[in-house]
Motif scaffolding. Structure first.
Motif, PDB file in Angstrom:
ATOM      1  N   GLY A   3      -5.440  11.515  -7.153  1.00 44.69           N
ATOM      2  CA  GLY A   3      -4.199  10.741  -7.238  1.00 44.69           C
ATOM      3  C   GLY A   3      -3.723  10.468  -8.934  1.00 44.69           C
ATOM      4  N   TYR A  10       3.064  10.262  -3.994  1.00 42.68           N
ATOM      5  CA  TYR A  10       2.313  10.790  -2.684  1.00 42.68           C
ATOM      6  C   TYR A  10       3.278  10.993  -1.627  1.00 42.68           C
ATOM      7  CZ  TYR A  10      -1.200  11.489   1.114  1.00 42.68           C
ATOM      8  OH  TYR A  10      -1.570  11.822   2.111  1.00 42.68           O
ATOM      9  N   TYR A  45       0.873  -1.201   0.100  1.00 40.51           N
ATOM     10  CA  TYR A  45       0.007  -0.014   0.026  1.00 40.51           C
ATOM     11  C   TYR A  45       0.772   1.257  -0.098  1.00 40.51           C
ATOM     12  CZ  TYR A  45      -3.910   2.917   1.449  1.00 40.51           C
ATOM     13  OH  TYR A  45      -5.263   3.730   1.448  1.00 40.51           O
ATOM     14  N   LEU A  83       1.640   4.173  -3.031  1.00 38.85           N
ATOM     15  CA  LEU A  83       1.263   5.474  -2.785  1.00 38.85           C
ATOM     16  C   LEU A  83       2.515   6.501  -3.124  1.00 38.85           C
ATOM     17  CD1 LEU A  83      -0.750   5.867   0.251  1.00 38.85           C
ATOM     18  CD2 LEU A  83      -1.485   6.004  -1.932  1.00 38.85           C
ATOM     19  N   VAL A 119      -5.011   4.435  -4.203  1.00 43.34           N
ATOM     20  CA  VAL A 119      -4.611   5.625  -4.617  1.00 43.34           C
ATOM     21  C   VAL A 119      -5.675   6.809  -4.319  1.00 43.34           C
ATOM     22  CG1 VAL A 119      -4.145   7.222  -6.645  1.00 43.34           C
ATOM     23  CG2 VAL A 119      -3.161   4.870  -6.511  1.00 43.34           C
ATOM     24  N   ILE A 139      -5.529   9.336  -1.515  1.00 48.53           N
ATOM     25  CA  ILE A 139      -4.906  10.634  -1.578  1.00 48.53           C
ATOM     26  C   ILE A 139      -5.792  11.962  -1.571  1.00 48.53           C
ATOM     27  CG2 ILE A 139      -3.553  12.210  -3.207  1.00 48.53           C
ATOM     28  CD1 ILE A 139      -1.900   9.748  -4.368  1.00 48.53           C
ATOM     29  N   TYR A 150       5.526   6.135   6.685  1.00 41.52           N
ATOM     30  CA  TYR A 150       4.156   6.255   5.860  1.00 41.52           C
ATOM     31  C   TYR A 150       3.093   5.443   6.352  1.00 41.52           C
ATOM     32  CZ  TYR A 150       6.966   9.142   2.430  1.00 41.52           C
ATOM     33  OH  TYR A 150       7.405  10.126   1.729  1.00 41.52           O
TER      34      TYR A 150
END
Length: 277
Positions: free
Chosen positions: A253, A32, A23, A27, A150, A153, A57
């Motif tokens: 995103g 991100y 995951y 990102l 995504v 985001i 993160y």
């Protein structure tokens, strides 16, 4: 059949365990980076700016969506893994049955044993076909997995649930929407298979001494090393595939101003190359 089932169970377990890191990786791949860089030291002891690690993160995601949020996209990813294992195994099983049929053909005529190089070409071709078939069939689940991740985001809820996501993609993009980013992913798989098996063959044939008692162990190690090397070389294809899977799909995103709209995967590839210069 038992081997396929055991492989599926093992793969599912590894998928569940690796889901949070997968995951975070997705990102990061789409750009991100919500956490500011920190001051750290490199291997020479100099102070440098460092981006937070994967676990930082992951903690950021958990602080917003809770720990269960780290497993967003797990269901379609599990479906992809299990289905891919079954398809891959069935294709290889079909080839094995064809070989047995040839060996027990009319007259029981035994074919001459092919050279090791011919055998590598034959096995690599079959592995390429098996992996390509698995990738082709499971790619729709891969697209749903990426998009459900995504959407974190922009804090959207467009792709929630396997059935709802399937309906959304079909209504907005048609059948082709399920195969966004397929071409670079297929190319990456094909190149990776041939690189891995070819390098392993060269190492095992010309670099390792067949008289060594631990020859089988050394061959397995060389296979792992060459596989890692091949995955590094084909990573750009993985990145482009993931970016194309979420590009212009209605998520923040994958849309401007966060991300440009790409006309094709080649356009995405060229754009990334320009950013490196």
């Amino acid at each position: 059949m038992a081997d396929v089932a055991s492989q599926g169970l093992l793969g599912s377990g590894l998928t569940i365990l690796s889901q949070p890191l997968m995951y975070v990786k997705v990102l990061i791949q789409v750009g991100y980076e919500p956490l500011p860089p920190t001051i750290g030291r490199n291997i020479f002891g100099r102070q440098v700016c460092q981006l937070p690690g994967l676990f930082c993160y992951a903690q950021h995601i958990a602080s917003i969506d809770g720990r269960h949020g780290l497993f967003t996209g797990l269901t379609p990813r599990l479906c992809s893994g299990v289905l891919g294992t079954v398809v891959h195994g069935k294709v290889l099983q079909h080839y094995q049955e064809c070989d047995k049929g040839e060996e027990l053909g009319p007259g029981n005529v035994q074919k001459e044993v092919s050279s090791s190089f011919d055998r590598v070409i034959k096995e690599t071709t079959r592995e390429m076909i098996a992996r390509s078939a698995a990738t082709l069939i499971t790619h729709p689940f891969h697209v749903i997995t990426l998009r459900s991740m995504v959407q974190f985001i922009g804090r959207e809820s467009k792709y929630c649930g396997l059935c709802d996501s399937t309906v959304t993609i079909y209504q907005e993009e048609g059948i082709l929407g399920f195969f966004a980013g397929l071409v670079p992913r297929l190319l990456g798989d094909i190149i990776s298979v041939w690189l891995c098996n070819s390098l392993a063959y060269l190492v095992n044939t010309y670099a390792l001494d067949s008289r060594v008692s631990t020859m089988n162990e050394m061959k397995s190690y060389s296979q792992a090393v060459t596989g890692f090397f091949a995955s590094m070389l084909t990573y750009p294809f993985v990145l482009v595939s993931n970016l194309m899977a979420v590009n212009n799909c209605g998520l923040a995103g994958g849309s401007p101003p966060f991300a440009p709209i790409y006309t094709s995967w080649l356009d995405c590839w060229c754009s990334l190359q320009k950013e490196e210069i």
